[in-house]
Design a protein around this motif. Structure first.
Motif, short mmCIF file in Angstrom:
data_model
loop_
_atom_site.label_atom_id
_atom_site.label_comp_id
_atom_site.label_asym_id
_atom_site.label_seq_id
_atom_site.Cartn_x
_atom_site.Cartn_y
_atom_site.Cartn_z
N ASP A 1 0.82 -1.22 0.00
CA ASP A 1 0.00 0.00 0.00
C ASP A 1 0.85 1.27 0.00
O ASP A 1 0.36 2.35 0.30
N PRO B 1 2.93 3.59 4.30
CA PRO B 1 2.04 3.73 5.46
C PRO B 1 2.18 2.61 6.50
O PRO B 1 2.15 2.89 7.70
N ASP B 2 2.35 1.37 6.05
CA ASP B 2 2.40 0.29 7.03
C ASP B 2 3.71 0.30 7.82
O ASP B 2 3.72 0.14 9.04
N ASP C 1 5.39 2.84 8.41
CA ASP C 1 5.35 4.02 9.27
C ASP C 1 4.43 3.82 10.47
O ASP C 1 4.77 4.23 11.60
N TRP D 1 -2.60 5.45 12.72
CA TRP D 1 -1.62 5.86 11.70
C TRP D 1 -1.26 7.32 11.93
O TRP D 1 -2.01 8.05 12.58
N ASP E 1 4.54 14.18 10.44
CA ASP E 1 4.73 13.00 9.60
C ASP E 1 5.59 13.34 8.38
O ASP E 1 6.42 12.53 7.95
N PHE F 1 -4.16 0.49 -4.11
CA PHE F 1 -4.73 0.34 -2.76
C PHE F 1 -5.23 1.65 -2.14
O PHE F 1 -6.37 1.75 -1.69
N VAL G 1 -8.56 4.96 0.73
CA VAL G 1 -8.73 6.31 1.29
C VAL G 1 -9.62 7.17 0.38
O VAL G 1 -10.66 7.67 0.81
N1 FO1 Z 1 -5.72 6.77 6.10
C1 FO1 Z 1 -6.86 7.44 5.81
O1 FO1 Z 1 -7.94 6.89 5.97
N2 FO1 Z 1 -6.81 8.75 5.33
C2 FO1 Z 1 -5.64 9.40 5.16
O2 FO1 Z 1 -5.64 10.55 4.73
C3 FO1 Z 1 -4.42 8.70 5.49
C4 FO1 Z 1 -3.19 9.32 5.41
C5 FO1 Z 1 -2.04 8.63 5.83
C6 FO1 Z 1 -0.80 9.27 5.83
C7 FO1 Z 1 0.33 8.60 6.25
C8 FO1 Z 1 0.22 7.26 6.68
O3 FO1 Z 1 1.33 6.62 7.10
C9 FO1 Z 1 -1.00 6.62 6.70
C10 FO1 Z 1 -2.14 7.29 6.27
N3 FO1 Z 1 -3.39 6.67 6.30
C11 FO1 Z 1 -4.53 7.37 5.96
C12 FO1 Z 1 -3.52 5.27 6.72
C13 FO1 Z 1 -3.33 4.28 5.58
O4 FO1 Z 1 -3.98 4.62 4.40
C14 FO1 Z 1 -3.91 2.90 5.93
O5 FO1 Z 1 -4.25 2.76 7.25
C15 FO1 Z 1 -2.97 1.80 5.62
O6 FO1 Z 1 -2.37 1.91 4.39
C16 FO1 Z 1 -3.68 0.43 5.72
O7 FO1 Z 1 -2.85 -0.41 6.39
#
Ligand code: FO1
Length: 309
Positions: free
Chosen positions: A36, A47-48, A50, A66, A94, A149, A154
């Motif tokens: 993702d 994102p994961d 992080d 997150w 971030d 993804f 999102v």
């Molecule tokens: N999840 C959202 O629902 N909306 C966001 O705008 C969003 C931003 C984001 C920025 C950095 C990061 O590390 C994660 C972020 N996420 C966001 C979470 C991410 O999309 C998902 O939780 C994971 O990719 C699923 O495991």
């Protein structure tokens, strides 16, 4: 005990917080999903990796699961003012991580090496590896078309029904340096309570990782992300219903056929847990909701104690 844990972001990261409380972090290797990963405003975001990094260093926002705690959004407000992309929200705190990582990747440093540096600088208590340094992206095939993804999750709020999942680039992806060595030295392999389709299977789509699990000589234990057949958060239940034919423990286990010896399920799913034996998987029934530190610890203990049993 040497432990390797395959993990996605939010739910997986919560589980890992418990794990490093019951196993010496120096003996824990986390292999994180990169399916993702996404380019946002010219920055590479993982994102994961992080969510895991932030959760285990105390930097993360516990409620969201997150991003950073005490986040502010001034940069994003400027992006919005100037008509830039804001569907994927990067907070001010971030952003620093994405800047450092993107610069290193552009200079030719592999993701695994940058991740190790960032983790060490942030005081990460274990070893953190991406599943692969090669491009591997999860795509969802839906009635509205195919989406990467984050666009599906999102931007479109994971409303589109998923007809199929594709791990693009997986056929050419090699395990990141250290992944196979960690699996070879593991005494326990864990699959965190993450969404099987979009968090764990992108890791298993790397042929070398899958092969290492297939020929394992140590127990591999998965933790179901469902409680009473439902996701705690996110679309895992809908995906299992559609793609595996149901949300019972056997359906979760079917995502990992041939790759796990036991599945940890919640007490609410105990009635259907015995069916796991018919597919050669040992059921371990406990409370899996991780609402506080004690609960996270208890769940990790259930996995570790199961090996001794
Ligand atoms: N999840 C959202 O629902 N909306 C966001 O705008 C969003 C931003 C984001 C920025 C950095 C990061 O590390 C994660 C972020 N996420 C966001 C979470 C991410 O999309 C998902 O939780 C994971 O990719 C699923 O495991």
């Amino acid at each position: 005990m040497n432990v390797v844990a395959l993990s996605g972001g939010v739910g997986g990261a919560r589980f890992l917080r418990g794990l490093v409380e019951v196993v010496d972090g120096e003996r824990v290797t986390v292999v994180g999903n990169v399916g993702d990963d996404v380019d946002v405003l010219g920055l590479h975001v993982s994102p994961d990796l992080d969510s895991i990094l932030y959760a285990l260093t105390g930097l993360g926002d516990e409620e969201r699961g997150w991003g950073r705690a005490e986040e502010t959004w001034h940069a994003l407000a400027t992006v919005a003012l100037l008509g830039g992309e804001t569907w994927f929200r990067l907070g001010d705190r971030d952003l620093g991580l994405h800047l450092v990582r993107t610069q290193a990747l552009r200079a030719g440093e592999p993701l695994s090496s940058v991740t190790a540096r960032l983790a060490s600088a942030a005081g990460f208590p274990a070893r953190l590896l991406p599943a692969t340094d090669d491009p591997l992206r999860t795509w969802l095939d839906t009635p509205a078309g195919a989406f990467p993804f984050q666009e599906w999750f999102v931007a479109r709020g994971h409303r589109d029904e998923v007809l199929d999942v594709d791990y693009r680039g997986a056929e050419r992806a090699r395990p990141a340096p250290g992944v196979l060595e960690a699996l070879a030295a593991a005494e326990l392999i864990l699959l965190a309570p993450s969404n099987p389709y979009v968090s764990i299977r992108p890791i298993l789509a790397v042929a070398g990782v899958r092969a290492a699990l297939e020929r394992r000589s140590v127990p591999a234990i998965a933790v179901s992300p469902l409680v009473d057949g439902r996701s705690v958060k996110g679309p895992a239940d809908r995906m299992l219903a559609r793609l595996a034919g149901g949300t019972d423990p056997v359906h979760v286990a079917s995502c990992y056929a041939g790759l796990i010896d036991a599945l940890i399920v919640d007490e609410a799913d105990a009635e259907r847990a015995d069916e796991l034996r018919s597919v050669g998987v040992r059921p371990i029934v406990t409370r899996t909701l991780m609402h506080d530190r004690a609960a996270r610890r208890r769940l990790a203990e259930a996995a570790v104690v199961a090996v001794a049993a």
